[in-house]
Design a protein around this motif. Structure first.
Motif, PDB file in Angstrom:
ATOM      1  N   SER A  31       0.841  -1.206   0.000  1.00 40.23           N
ATOM      2  CA  SER A  31       0.000   0.000   0.000  1.00 40.23           C
ATOM      3  C   SER A  31       0.876   1.257   0.000  1.00 40.23           C
ATOM      4  CB  SER A  31      -0.912   0.015   1.228  1.00 40.23           C
ATOM      5  OG  SER A  31      -1.701  -1.158   1.260  1.00 40.23           O
ATOM      6  N   THR A  45       5.377  -1.661  -6.567  1.00 42.78           N
ATOM      7  CA  THR A  45       4.065  -1.364  -7.149  1.00 42.78           C
ATOM      8  C   THR A  45       3.001  -1.146  -6.079  1.00 42.78           C
ATOM      9  OG1 THR A  45       2.500  -2.090  -8.832  1.00 42.78           O
ATOM     10  CG2 THR A  45       3.443  -3.821  -7.476  1.00 42.78           C
ATOM     11  N   ILE A  46       2.202  -0.116  -6.303  1.00 41.60           N
ATOM     12  CA  ILE A  46       1.190   0.306  -5.325  1.00 41.60           C
ATOM     13  C   ILE A  46      -0.128  -0.390  -5.647  1.00 41.60           C
ATOM     14  CG2 ILE A  46      -0.118   2.304  -4.470  1.00 41.60           C
ATOM     15  CD1 ILE A  46       2.264   4.021  -5.681  1.00 41.60           C
ATOM     16  N   LYS A  91      -3.911  -0.642  -5.804  1.00 39.01           N
ATOM     17  CA  LYS A  91      -5.067   0.266  -5.779  1.00 39.01           C
ATOM     18  C   LYS A  91      -6.168  -0.496  -5.074  1.00 39.01           C
ATOM     19  CE  LYS A  91      -4.060   1.916 -10.430  1.00 39.01           C
ATOM     20  NZ  LYS A  91      -4.584   2.136 -11.771  1.00 39.01           N
ATOM     21  N   GLU A 118      -3.035   7.768  -4.749  1.00 38.40           N
ATOM     22  CA  GLU A 118      -2.118   6.887  -5.482  1.00 38.40           C
ATOM     23  C   GLU A 118      -1.005   7.712  -6.149  1.00 38.40           C
ATOM     24  OE1 GLU A 118      -3.940   4.758  -8.740  1.00 38.40           O
ATOM     25  OE2 GLU A 118      -1.923   4.636  -9.573  1.00 38.40           O
ATOM     26  N   ARG A 164       2.920   7.466  -5.386  1.00 34.30           N
ATOM     27  CA  ARG A 164       3.822   7.139  -6.491  1.00 34.30           C
ATOM     28  C   ARG A 164       4.961   8.149  -6.586  1.00 34.30           C
ATOM     29  NH1 ARG A 164       2.025   4.413 -11.776  1.00 34.30           N
ATOM     30  NH2 ARG A 164       3.945   4.497 -12.902  1.00 34.30           N
ATOM     31  N   ASP A 214       5.336   1.495 -10.118  1.00 38.36           N
ATOM     32  CA  ASP A 214       4.112   1.253 -10.872  1.00 38.36           C
ATOM     33  C   ASP A 214       2.946   1.122  -9.887  1.00 38.36           C
ATOM     34  OD1 ASP A 214       2.594   0.795 -13.127  1.00 38.36           O
ATOM     35  OD2 ASP A 214       3.180  -1.299 -13.376  1.00 38.36           O
ATOM     36  N   SER A 215       1.751   0.897 -10.419  1.00 36.95           N
ATOM     37  CA  SER A 215       0.595   0.592  -9.570  1.00 36.95           C
ATOM     38  C   SER A 215      -0.223  -0.479 -10.276  1.00 36.95           C
ATOM     39  CB  SER A 215      -0.234   1.849  -9.321  1.00 36.95           C
ATOM     40  OG  SER A 215      -0.606   2.417 -10.540  1.00 36.95           O
ATOM     41  N   ASP A 225      -4.172  -2.911 -10.124  1.00 35.96           N
ATOM     42  CA  ASP A 225      -5.364  -3.377  -9.418  1.00 35.96           C
ATOM     43  C   ASP A 225      -5.637  -4.801  -9.865  1.00 35.96           C
ATOM     44  OD1 ASP A 225      -6.306  -2.746 -11.905  1.00 35.96           O
ATOM     45  OD2 ASP A 225      -7.510  -1.047 -11.236  1.00 35.96           O
TER      46      ASP A 225
END
Ligand code: PNS
Length: 161
Positions: A9, A34-35, A37, A47, A51, A67-68, A70
């Motif tokens: 997170s 990577t985050i 979502k 977000e 980032r 990066d992110s 879901d």
């Protein structure tokens, strides 16, 4: 090329996360931090904010991408051709949740391995929610987070006070 995903997170990224990242970059050719979502969580930082804070902290690495994502982590890992997931393990209290996730991810994709890394023991008690709470209450978190995060926490506090 060994690619690892370091998911979380990161609300916000702490010195403990950076300690894990520092260890991971030595083990893998590329680490994608990577985050997640997560619409069911109400983060302190958006977000985009998370980032850009991570980006500000990882500039020194040539083999780190930010990066992110879901959806399912293993599906995301497959799209990135990653074969490992990196997670930090601070104490026994982390273990049950982490084991559950690692085994479930293994069920979902047996080709993706979770790799647990232990941070320096000085970060055993550190997590993002404690940092958020201390910062919200005006405490000093300068020893727990990198400078860009400290400044962002101070800005948030000024805006809400
Ligand atoms: O920093 P966090 O909140 O402990 O990170 C948890 C995270 C993002 C790694 C976990 O919630 C996750 O992998 N979410 C993606 C959804 C998913 O794949 N769930 C199944 C894993 S068991």
């Amino acid at each position: 090329m060994k690619i690892a995903i370091y998911p979380g997170s990161f609300d916000p990224i702490t010195n403990g996360h950076l300690d894990i990242l520092e260890r991971a970059v030595k083990l893998f050719d590329k680490v994608i931090i990577t985050i997640a979502k997560n619409p069911s969580k109400a983060p302190m930082f958006t977000e985009e904010e998370r980032r850009s804070l991570i980006e500000a902290c990882v500039r020194k690495y040539t083999n780190v991408e930010v990066d992110s994502f879901d959806g399912l982590l293993v599906e995301y890992a497959r799209t990135k051709r990653a074969t490992s997931l990196v997670r930090g393990l601070r104490a026994i209290s982390d273990f049950e949740y982490e084991l559950q996730m690692a085994l479930m991810n293994r069920k979902l994709d047996g080709n993706i391995e979770t790799v647990f890394l232990m941070p320096n023991e000085k970060y055993t008690y550190l997590n993002s929610s404690i940092v958020r709470e201390i910062a919200r209450l005006g405490g000093d978190v300068s020893g727990f987070v990198p400078k860009p995060v400290l400044q962002a926490l101070q800005r948030k506090r000024k805006r809400t006070s």
